[in-house]
Motif scaffolding. Structure first.
Motif, PDB file in Angstrom:
ATOM      1  N   SER A 142       0.827  -1.212   0.000  1.00 60.68           N
ATOM      2  CA  SER A 142       0.000   0.000   0.000  1.00 60.68           C
ATOM      3  C   SER A 142       0.862   1.263   0.000  1.00 60.68           C
ATOM      4  O   SER A 142       0.346   2.355  -0.231  1.00 60.68           O
ATOM      5  CB  SER A 142      -0.931   0.013   1.210  1.00 60.68           C
ATOM      6  N   LEU A 143       2.166   1.117   0.253  1.00 60.06           N
ATOM      7  CA  LEU A 143       3.064   2.272   0.322  1.00 60.06           C
ATOM      8  C   LEU A 143       3.363   2.839  -1.060  1.00 60.06           C
ATOM      9  O   LEU A 143       3.317   2.112  -2.068  1.00 60.06           O
ATOM     10  CB  LEU A 143       4.387   1.861   0.983  1.00 60.06           C
ATOM     11  N   ASP A 144       3.702   4.126  -1.108  1.00 59.93           N
ATOM     12  CA  ASP A 144       4.145   4.739  -2.358  1.00 59.93           C
ATOM     13  C   ASP A 144       5.585   4.295  -2.638  1.00 59.93           C
ATOM     14  O   ASP A 144       6.161   3.506  -1.884  1.00 59.93           O
ATOM     15  CB  ASP A 144       4.018   6.264  -2.298  1.00 59.93           C
ATOM     16  N   ILE A 145       6.187   4.796  -3.700  1.00 61.43           N
ATOM     17  CA  ILE A 145       7.526   4.350  -4.072  1.00 61.43           C
ATOM     18  C   ILE A 145       8.542   4.675  -2.982  1.00 61.43           C
ATOM     19  O   ILE A 145       9.449   3.877  -2.721  1.00 61.43           O
ATOM     20  CB  ILE A 145       7.976   4.918  -5.447  1.00 61.43           C
ATOM     21  N   ALA A 146       8.412   5.803  -2.309  1.00 61.79           N
ATOM     22  CA  ALA A 146       9.348   6.143  -1.232  1.00 61.79           C
ATOM     23  C   ALA A 146       9.252   5.116  -0.108  1.00 61.79           C
ATOM     24  O   ALA A 146      10.274   4.605   0.373  1.00 61.79           O
ATOM     25  CB  ALA A 146       9.078   7.551  -0.712  1.00 61.79           C
ATOM     26  N   GLY A 147       8.045   4.801   0.301  1.00 68.90           N
ATOM     27  CA  GLY A 147       7.846   3.839   1.375  1.00 68.90           C
ATOM     28  C   GLY A 147       8.309   2.442   0.996  1.00 68.90           C
ATOM     29  O   GLY A 147       8.959   1.751   1.786  1.00 68.90           O
ATOM     30  N   GLN A 148       7.972   2.004  -0.222  1.00 67.08           N
ATOM     31  CA  GLN A 148       8.398   0.681  -0.665  1.00 67.08           C
ATOM     32  C   GLN A 148       9.928   0.623  -0.771  1.00 67.08           C
ATOM     33  O   GLN A 148      10.543  -0.378  -0.401  1.00 67.08           O
ATOM     34  CB  GLN A 148       7.744   0.309  -1.992  1.00 67.08           C
ATOM     35  N   THR A 149      10.537   1.692  -1.256  1.00 69.57           N
ATOM     36  CA  THR A 149      12.002   1.718  -1.369  1.00 69.57           C
ATOM     37  C   THR A 149      12.638   1.633   0.008  1.00 69.57           C
ATOM     38  O   THR A 149      13.569   0.840   0.226  1.00 69.57           O
ATOM     39  CB  THR A 149      12.468   2.987  -2.103  1.00 69.57           C
ATOM     40  N   ARG A 150      12.163   2.420   0.971  1.00 74.00           N
ATOM     41  CA  ARG A 150      12.699   2.377   2.334  1.00 74.00           C
ATOM     42  C   ARG A 150      12.578   0.975   2.927  1.00 74.00           C
ATOM     43  O   ARG A 150      13.502   0.477   3.571  1.00 74.00           O
ATOM     44  CB  ARG A 150      11.980   3.383   3.239  1.00 74.00           C
ATOM     45  N   GLU A 151      11.436   0.352   2.705  1.00 75.99           N
ATOM     46  CA  GLU A 151      11.220  -0.990   3.247  1.00 75.99           C
ATOM     47  C   GLU A 151      12.202  -1.984   2.628  1.00 75.99           C
ATOM     48  O   GLU A 151      12.817  -2.788   3.342  1.00 75.99           O
ATOM     49  CB  GLU A 151       9.778  -1.435   3.002  1.00 75.99           C
ATOM     50  N   VAL A 152      12.369  -1.934   1.320  1.00 71.82           N
ATOM     51  CA  VAL A 152      13.286  -2.847   0.640  1.00 71.82           C
ATOM     52  C   VAL A 152      14.724  -2.602   1.097  1.00 71.82           C
ATOM     53  O   VAL A 152      15.477  -3.553   1.357  1.00 71.82           O
ATOM     54  CB  VAL A 152      13.149  -2.707  -0.896  1.00 71.82           C
ATOM     55  N   LEU A 153      15.129  -1.353   1.225  1.00 70.13           N
ATOM     56  CA  LEU A 153      16.482  -1.051   1.700  1.00 70.13           C
ATOM     57  C   LEU A 153      16.679  -1.556   3.126  1.00 70.13           C
ATOM     58  O   LEU A 153      17.769  -2.028   3.479  1.00 70.13           O
ATOM     59  CB  LEU A 153      16.759   0.448   1.596  1.00 70.13           C
ATOM     60  N   GLY A 154      15.650  -1.523   3.931  1.00 69.99           N
ATOM     61  CA  GLY A 154      15.714  -2.096   5.274  1.00 69.99           C
ATOM     62  C   GLY A 154      15.924  -3.600   5.243  1.00 69.99           C
ATOM     63  O   GLY A 154      16.697  -4.153   6.038  1.00 69.99           O
TER      64      GLY A 154
END
Length: 116
Positions: free
Chosen positions: A33-45
């Protein structure tokens, strides 16, 4: 020749280590449900966590492949990526548009890194 695999599943392992090189599976977001910023942060985590578990970190990344479902997300992804990657440790990188396995994923990142 020893190969160590972490988080082994029926279809893939999340990581493999061979000759002090860490190979991560493509990392994708859990919260679609996250936008690209949120999805990117999650993946980098996810990448940070797996690299730490493998005795590595983001300063040891040898290559990075980024897959975006839509290149319109390129700038938003780069804002998060640029804040994450340490100065002086930017790895070789490719970014391409790709049809991802889950249509709700906006990003998938594959990393190869050296162990510390």
């Amino acid at each position: 020749m020893e190969i160590k695999r972490l988080h082994v599943g029926a279809r893939l392992s999340e990581a493999a280590i061979h000759n002090n090189t860490v190979y991560l599976a493509g990392q994708v977001p859990d919260d679609t449900s996250l936008d690209i910023a949120g999805q990117t942060r999650e993946v980098l985590g996810h990448i940070d966590r797996l690299l730490a578990e493998c005795g590595s970190d983001k300063t040891c990344i040898l290559s990075c492949q980024i897959y975006l479902a839509d290149l319109a997300d390129f700038d938003g992804m780069n804002q998060e990526y640029d804040a994450w990657v340490p100065n002086g440790h930017t790895p070789p990188r490719a970014t391409v548009q790709a049809k991802l396995a889950n249509p709700d994923w906006r990003i998938e990142i594959v990393v190869v890194a050296a162990q510390r």
